[in-house]
Design a protein around this motif. Structure first.
Motif, PDB file in Angstrom:
ATOM      1  N   GLY A  85       2.148   1.750  -3.378  1.00  0.00           N
ATOM      2  CA  GLY A  85       1.051   2.236  -4.218  1.00  0.00           C
ATOM      3  C   GLY A  85       0.849   3.732  -4.072  1.00  0.00           C
ATOM      4  O   GLY A  85       0.642   4.442  -5.061  1.00  0.00           O
ATOM      5  N   LEU A  86       0.921   4.215  -2.838  1.00  0.00           N
ATOM      6  CA  LEU A  86       0.779   5.652  -2.609  1.00  0.00           C
ATOM      7  C   LEU A  86       1.914   6.426  -3.273  1.00  0.00           C
ATOM      8  O   LEU A  86       1.698   7.476  -3.885  1.00  0.00           O
ATOM      9  CB  LEU A  86       0.747   5.956  -1.113  1.00  0.00           C
ATOM     10  N   LYS A 143       0.832  -1.211   0.000  1.00  0.00           N
ATOM     11  CA  LYS A 143       0.000   0.000   0.000  1.00  0.00           C
ATOM     12  C   LYS A 143       0.864   1.257   0.000  1.00  0.00           C
ATOM     13  O   LYS A 143       0.553   2.229  -0.694  1.00  0.00           O
ATOM     14  CB  LYS A 143      -0.927   0.006   1.214  1.00  0.00           C
ATOM     15  N   LEU A 189       3.594   5.483  -5.890  1.00  0.00           N
ATOM     16  CA  LEU A 189       3.365   5.440  -7.338  1.00  0.00           C
ATOM     17  C   LEU A 189       2.255   6.404  -7.769  1.00  0.00           C
ATOM     18  O   LEU A 189       2.180   6.774  -8.942  1.00  0.00           O
ATOM     19  CB  LEU A 189       3.034   4.018  -7.788  1.00  0.00           C
ATOM     20  N   GLN A 190       1.410   6.811  -6.835  1.00  0.00           N
ATOM     21  CA  GLN A 190       0.366   7.791  -7.133  1.00  0.00           C
ATOM     22  C   GLN A 190       0.882   9.222  -6.942  1.00  0.00           C
ATOM     23  O   GLN A 190       0.129  10.174  -7.064  1.00  0.00           O
ATOM     24  CB  GLN A 190      -0.855   7.554  -6.246  1.00  0.00           C
ATOM     25  N   GLY A 191       2.165   9.328  -6.586  1.00  0.00           N
ATOM     26  CA  GLY A 191       2.772  10.646  -6.484  1.00  0.00           C
ATOM     27  C   GLY A 191       2.924  11.194  -5.079  1.00  0.00           C
ATOM     28  O   GLY A 191       3.386  12.319  -4.894  1.00  0.00           O
ATOM     29  N   GLU A 192       2.543  10.426  -4.068  1.00  0.00           N
ATOM     30  CA  GLU A 192       2.686  10.923  -2.696  1.00  0.00           C
ATOM     31  C   GLU A 192       4.144  10.915  -2.273  1.00  0.00           C
ATOM     32  O   GLU A 192       4.964  10.152  -2.802  1.00  0.00           O
ATOM     33  CB  GLU A 192       1.821  10.091  -1.747  1.00  0.00           C
TER      34      GLU A 192
END
Length: 137
Positions: free
Chosen positions: A106-107, A103, A109-112
């Motif tokens: 994943g965050l 997770k 990879l979402q730009g966080e």
């Protein structure tokens, strides 16, 4: 450093983590437990009997139900053995660690921001807000 190299380093860290060491120890003990292995073989046999009956042109539903009942009894017996309980607890710790890690990635990879990104708890988990809670434990 490449992503592949960092992943290998992460793998090394995971293998040094106390949760991983507990899991491997519990797995080894569970695999060596003759009673658990005998019960697992019995489960496999019951599954095979059930599927053999179910695949017949005219399955005997009484036989299938008897297999299913016995399967549930054996499964419960397996899950209540001391070695399986310890294994399941250790496996849950590993699963939780890996779910958190995936997770978090994943965050990212979402730009966080990798330094501050924090995965949210699963649905039904504690959100930290007592106003949305039905009570602890």
């Amino acid at each position: 450093m490449s992503v592949e190299r960092l992943t290998r380093e992460l793998g090394k860290e995971i293998q040094r983590d106390p949760r991983y060491l507990r899991y491997m120890e519990a797995k080894k003990a569970n695999d060596a437990d003759a009673n658990v292995q005998m019960l697992m073989a019995k489960l496999t046999r019951l599954q095979e009997e059930y599927h053999a009956e179910a695949s017949k042109e005219t399955p005997d539903t009484d036989k299938m139900e008897a297999c299913d009942r016995e399967f549930q009894e054996v499964y419960t017996e397996i899950m209540t053995t001391p070695t399986m309980r310890v294994f399941e607890e250790a496996k849950q710790e590993i699963d939780d660690m890996m779910n958190y890690t995936v997770k978090l990635l994943g965050l990212v990879l979402q730009g966080e921001d990798p330094e501050t990104a924090e995965p949210q708890p699963e649905f039904g988990g504690c959100t930290g807000s007592c106003s949305t809670c039905g009570g602890c434990g």
